[in-house]
Write an enzyme that holds these catalytic residues in place. Sequence first.
Site, mmCIF file in Angstrom:
data_model
loop_
_atom_site.group_PDB
_atom_site.id
_atom_site.type_symbol
_atom_site.label_atom_id
_atom_site.label_comp_id
_atom_site.label_asym_id
_atom_site.label_seq_id
_atom_site.Cartn_x
_atom_site.Cartn_y
_atom_site.Cartn_z
ATOM 1 N N HIS A 60 -7.906 4.284 -1.645
ATOM 2 C CA HIS A 60 -8.113 3.932 -0.328
ATOM 3 C C HIS A 60 -9.599 4.178 0.107
ATOM 4 O O HIS A 60 -9.731 4.259 1.285
ATOM 5 C CB HIS A 60 -6.982 4.610 0.696
ATOM 6 C CG HIS A 60 -6.635 3.653 1.877
ATOM 7 N ND1 HIS A 60 -5.221 3.182 2.014
ATOM 8 C CD2 HIS A 60 -7.366 3.073 2.836
ATOM 9 C CE1 HIS A 60 -5.064 2.365 2.884
ATOM 10 N NE2 HIS A 60 -6.094 2.522 3.598
ATOM 11 N N THR B 155 0.890 -1.362 0.069
ATOM 12 C CA THR B 155 -0.116 0.024 0.149
ATOM 13 C C THR B 155 0.911 1.295 -0.153
ATOM 14 O O THR B 155 1.756 1.504 0.953
ATOM 15 C CB THR B 155 -0.912 -0.265 1.153
ATOM 16 O OG1 THR B 155 -1.862 -1.283 1.217
ATOM 17 C CG2 THR B 155 -1.705 1.106 1.314
HETATM 18 C C1 LIG Z 1 -12.558 -0.466 7.093
HETATM 19 C C2 LIG Z 1 -11.499 -0.251 6.073
HETATM 20 C C3 LIG Z 1 -10.264 -0.877 6.544
HETATM 21 C C4 LIG Z 1 -9.148 -0.897 5.357
HETATM 22 N N1 LIG Z 1 -8.123 -1.054 5.675
HETATM 23 C C5 LIG Z 1 -7.063 -1.091 4.873
HETATM 24 C C6 LIG Z 1 -5.877 -1.512 5.199
HETATM 25 O O1 LIG Z 1 -5.450 -2.340 6.298
HETATM 26 N N2 LIG Z 1 -4.944 -1.690 4.103
HETATM 27 C C7 LIG Z 1 -5.183 -1.132 2.821
HETATM 28 O O2 LIG Z 1 -4.509 -1.030 1.925
HETATM 29 N N3 LIG Z 1 -6.419 -0.846 2.500
HETATM 30 C C8 LIG Z 1 -7.268 -0.672 3.483
HETATM 31 N N4 LIG Z 1 -8.652 -0.198 3.123
HETATM 32 C C9 LIG Z 1 -8.917 0.252 1.885
HETATM 33 C C10 LIG Z 1 -9.434 -0.677 0.767
HETATM 34 O O3 LIG Z 1 -8.311 -1.774 0.591
HETATM 35 C C11 LIG Z 1 -9.886 -0.473 -0.510
HETATM 36 O O4 LIG Z 1 -9.036 0.442 -0.973
HETATM 37 C C12 LIG Z 1 -11.301 0.414 -0.105
HETATM 38 O O5 LIG Z 1 -11.975 -0.072 0.979
HETATM 39 C C13 LIG Z 1 -12.216 0.461 -1.487
HETATM 40 O O6 LIG Z 1 -12.997 0.921 -1.619
HETATM 41 P P1 LIG Z 1 -14.838 0.507 -1.100
HETATM 42 O O7 LIG Z 1 -14.884 0.224 0.220
HETATM 43 O O8 LIG Z 1 -15.556 1.523 -1.981
HETATM 44 O O9 LIG Z 1 -14.987 -0.604 -2.051
HETATM 45 C C14 LIG Z 1 -9.563 -0.179 4.352
HETATM 46 C C15 LIG Z 1 -10.781 0.108 3.870
HETATM 47 C C16 LIG Z 1 -12.071 0.037 4.812
HETATM 48 C C17 LIG Z 1 -13.237 0.767 4.524
HETATM 49 C C1 LIG Z 2 -4.754 0.680 11.383
HETATM 50 C C2 LIG Z 2 -4.329 0.379 10.045
HETATM 51 C C3 LIG Z 2 -4.956 1.060 8.830
HETATM 52 C C4 LIG Z 2 -6.296 0.703 8.419
HETATM 53 C C5 LIG Z 2 -6.395 1.367 7.206
HETATM 54 O O1 LIG Z 2 -6.177 1.246 6.183
HETATM 55 C C6 LIG Z 2 -7.833 2.067 7.069
HETATM 56 O O2 LIG Z 2 -8.565 2.075 7.962
HETATM 57 O O3 LIG Z 2 -8.150 2.626 5.910
#
Ligand SMILES: Cc1cc2nc3c(=O)[nH]c(=O)nc-3n(C[C@H](O)[C@H](O)[C@H](O)COP(=O)(O)O)c2cc1C
Ligand SMILES: CCCCC(=O)C(=O)O
Length: 356
Positions: A249, A157
């Site tokens: 993200h 990421t």
């Molecule tokens: C609750 C939550 C936690 C996430 N945690 C991470 C993470 O730990 N690492 C990461 O690369 N992306 C994280 N993301 C981003 C997701 O991988 C992704 O890019 C995003 O949720 C896509 O959009 P969508 O929720 O509209 O499908 C997170 C997203 C959410 C909603």
């Molecule tokens: C605490 C780690 C980051 C999680 C994350 O990527 C997010 O909440 O979007």
Amino acid sequence: MILRDLHAKARQALDPVHYDYVAGGAGDERVLADNERAFDRYLLLPRVLRGGERRDTAVDLPGAPGASPVLVAPTAFHRLLHPDGEEATARAAAAEGAVLVTGTASTTAVARVVAAARGRDRAAAVWFQLYPHPRREVTHALVRRAEEAGCTALVVTVDSPAFGRHTRDLRNGFTDLPPGHAAENMRDLPGAPPGALTDIPMSPAVSWADLDDLVRRTALPVLLKGVLHPADARLAVEHGAAGVFVSNHGGRQCDAVPAALDCLPAVAAAVAGRVPVLLDGGVRRGSDIAVALALGASAVGVGRPVVWGLAAEGEPGVRRVLAALREEYDHTLALCGGRRNTDLTRDMVVRKGGTW
Ligand SMILES: Cc1cc2nc3c(=O)[nH]c(=O)nc-3n(C[C@H](O)[C@H](O)[C@H](O)COP(=O)(O)O)c2cc1C
Ligand SMILES: CCCCC(=O)C(=O)O
């Protein structure tokens, strides 16, 4: 409809602070809203009289031959949202033939996540999402854990040189995991014992040199997640990346960037087919998948819908989300006269209110 129902059910089931953690985004949540809205700006222009009795929607991805075009994007802390946590998500993804991108910020150790997936399907592909640690030796230890667990690719990421300012979390004071939960992949590594959200340190000093180091060090394919600028997509390929995720993200980092979908065509053009381009952010329907694939993606990731399925119904809920998206997409492909994903081409997408 299924996705909307599961979202409503999850909202009922979850502690409002945890609901906000998942649902929310950075700043004024402009990007969060725009990710979904972007799909309303594009329409499909089907071709006729050229379909076939059978369709094949499988896609070959790094370390994941014959995968569903719908991946589980990495989302943190599943045991906070359902007691079965990441293992339920892993079993559901495996059963649906979907690549699971499991996270650094997992409340279940990566070895257990992979074991759960493989228990359901011996060939299940699990990729490990890596937050590069400011200390390289910690990054290396995380990579070793992922390799030993049997992950078949790394997803680095790169859109998080700093922790996102999630407006709702700041308002709710959500900074720590409740007792009994921890970021298990960080356990026994140098640094604070994992309990606070920020124990997954993010560093603005991470650079292309760190990517070079990773690519040299691991035999696994390395994909980058969070690329929006076409010049970075080009650099990613030059530095040995095996794939690029166009992603903002889920609107949780910079709240002044374009919708992920709007960045896809330029990134796909820059990559020019050398490695797969993936997209996540706002994918909620089968037709969204068709639009993304026509604009140059090989597959899409879904984040929040998977979490809503998990929070609402555990493993069967995640399965319902992944199955609904895949089936809707297959139906859309049929309606567009396609047999394979690659039958969806750039000319079959138009801007609403206009043509090409
Ligand atoms: C609750 C939550 C936690 C996430 N945690 C991470 C993470 O730990 N690492 C990461 O690369 N992306 C994280 N993301 C981003 C997701 O991988 C992704 O890019 C995003 O949720 C896509 O959009 P969508 O929720 O509209 O499908 C997170 C997203 C959410 C909603
Ligand atoms: C605490 C780690 C980051 C999680 C994350 O990527 C997010 O909440 O979007």
